[in-house]
Write a protein that holds these residues in place. Sequence first.
Motif, PDB file in Angstrom:
ATOM      1  N   MET A 117       0.824  -1.190   0.000  1.00 42.62           N
ATOM      2  CA  MET A 117       0.000   0.000   0.000  1.00 42.62           C
ATOM      3  C   MET A 117       0.874   1.262   0.000  1.00 42.62           C
ATOM      4  O   MET A 117       0.608   2.206  -0.739  1.00 42.62           O
ATOM      5  CB  MET A 117      -0.921  -0.003   1.214  1.00 42.62           C
ATOM      6  CG  MET A 117      -1.894   1.139   1.222  1.00 42.62           C
ATOM      7  SD  MET A 117      -3.150   0.915   2.468  1.00 42.62           S
ATOM      8  CE  MET A 117      -2.735   2.231   3.561  1.00 42.62           C
ATOM      9  N   ILE A 118       1.921   1.273   0.827  1.00 39.44           N
ATOM     10  CA  ILE A 118       2.820   2.418   0.869  1.00 39.44           C
ATOM     11  C   ILE A 118       3.542   2.565  -0.459  1.00 39.44           C
ATOM     12  O   ILE A 118       3.705   3.679  -0.964  1.00 39.44           O
ATOM     13  CB  ILE A 118       3.827   2.288   2.040  1.00 39.44           C
ATOM     14  CG1 ILE A 118       3.083   2.414   3.367  1.00 39.44           C
ATOM     15  CG2 ILE A 118       4.925   3.334   1.944  1.00 39.44           C
ATOM     16  CD1 ILE A 118       3.934   2.155   4.586  1.00 39.44           C
ATOM     17  N   ARG A 119       3.959   1.437  -1.048  1.00 41.03           N
ATOM     18  CA  ARG A 119       4.653   1.476  -2.336  1.00 41.03           C
ATOM     19  C   ARG A 119       3.768   2.117  -3.403  1.00 41.03           C
ATOM     20  O   ARG A 119       4.213   2.945  -4.181  1.00 41.03           O
ATOM     21  CB  ARG A 119       5.062   0.051  -2.743  1.00 41.03           C
ATOM     22  CG  ARG A 119       5.617  -0.101  -4.125  1.00 41.03           C
ATOM     23  CD  ARG A 119       7.117   0.212  -4.220  1.00 41.03           C
ATOM     24  NE  ARG A 119       7.368   1.612  -4.403  1.00 41.03           N
ATOM     25  CZ  ARG A 119       8.261   2.332  -3.714  1.00 41.03           C
ATOM     26  NH1 ARG A 119       8.987   1.804  -2.779  1.00 41.03           N
ATOM     27  NH2 ARG A 119       8.433   3.598  -3.944  1.00 41.03           N
ATOM     28  N   ARG A 120       2.488   1.733  -3.418  1.00 41.42           N
ATOM     29  CA  ARG A 120       1.556   2.327  -4.400  1.00 41.42           C
ATOM     30  C   ARG A 120       1.371   3.814  -4.159  1.00 41.42           C
ATOM     31  O   ARG A 120       1.311   4.602  -5.099  1.00 41.42           O
ATOM     32  CB  ARG A 120       0.203   1.611  -4.369  1.00 41.42           C
ATOM     33  CG  ARG A 120       0.187   0.319  -5.157  1.00 41.42           C
ATOM     34  CD  ARG A 120      -1.226  -0.153  -5.326  1.00 41.42           C
ATOM     35  NE  ARG A 120      -1.841  -0.370  -4.026  1.00 41.42           N
ATOM     36  CZ  ARG A 120      -2.342  -1.497  -3.596  1.00 41.42           C
ATOM     37  NH1 ARG A 120      -2.353  -2.531  -4.385  1.00 41.42           N
ATOM     38  NH2 ARG A 120      -2.860  -1.604  -2.397  1.00 41.42           N
ATOM     39  N   ALA A 121       1.294   4.216  -2.904  1.00 40.65           N
ATOM     40  CA  ALA A 121       1.126   5.638  -2.578  1.00 40.65           C
ATOM     41  C   ALA A 121       2.358   6.444  -3.002  1.00 40.65           C
ATOM     42  O   ALA A 121       2.226   7.532  -3.575  1.00 40.65           O
ATOM     43  CB  ALA A 121       0.861   5.817  -1.087  1.00 40.65           C
TER      44      ALA A 121
END
Length: 178
Positions: A1-5
């Motif tokens: 999720m952090i990577r996508r953000a």
Amino acid sequence: MIRRALDALYGASAVLAAIALFGIFVIMVGGVILRELGRELPAADDLVAYLCVATTFFALGHAFRRAELIRVGMLIETLPPGARRVQEIVALLLTGAGVAYITWWTAQDALFSLEIEEVAQGTVPIPLWIPKLAMPIGSGILLVAILDDLFAVLAGHKTSYIAAAEARAARGEYSAER
């Protein structure tokens, strides 16, 4: 999720750079057309200058992640993996410190312009804090990208710029590697 953000942040920053670049095009073409009609586009030079800065700063984080910024790796690339990892960490820490400094001072400059209600001296009194925001925002996104790669190296992974360069080489694209 952090990577996508984070990837969305870098992508959004690149989109802002592209919009600013397109804005330069529109203003310049509009200026040419108006000049042919005997008119003038007020503050065109000022706006183009502000958009040039915005284009540059908003593109930094995305360009860094894609290995499209100038990077001199002649020494680092000759080191064995362990020493290379240490040098990558040192390089990212030093770069991060420099970019953090730039981010801090450009933010202070934009806030000071807002505080004193500084406006452009051209034909249109543009509040200068608005175009100045591109510098701390863009350098802040670059700082996030640098820290992103620092954490990757600390976790034992490749940096984004090394992975991007390797992917280009695997496709046989060597124009960016000089």
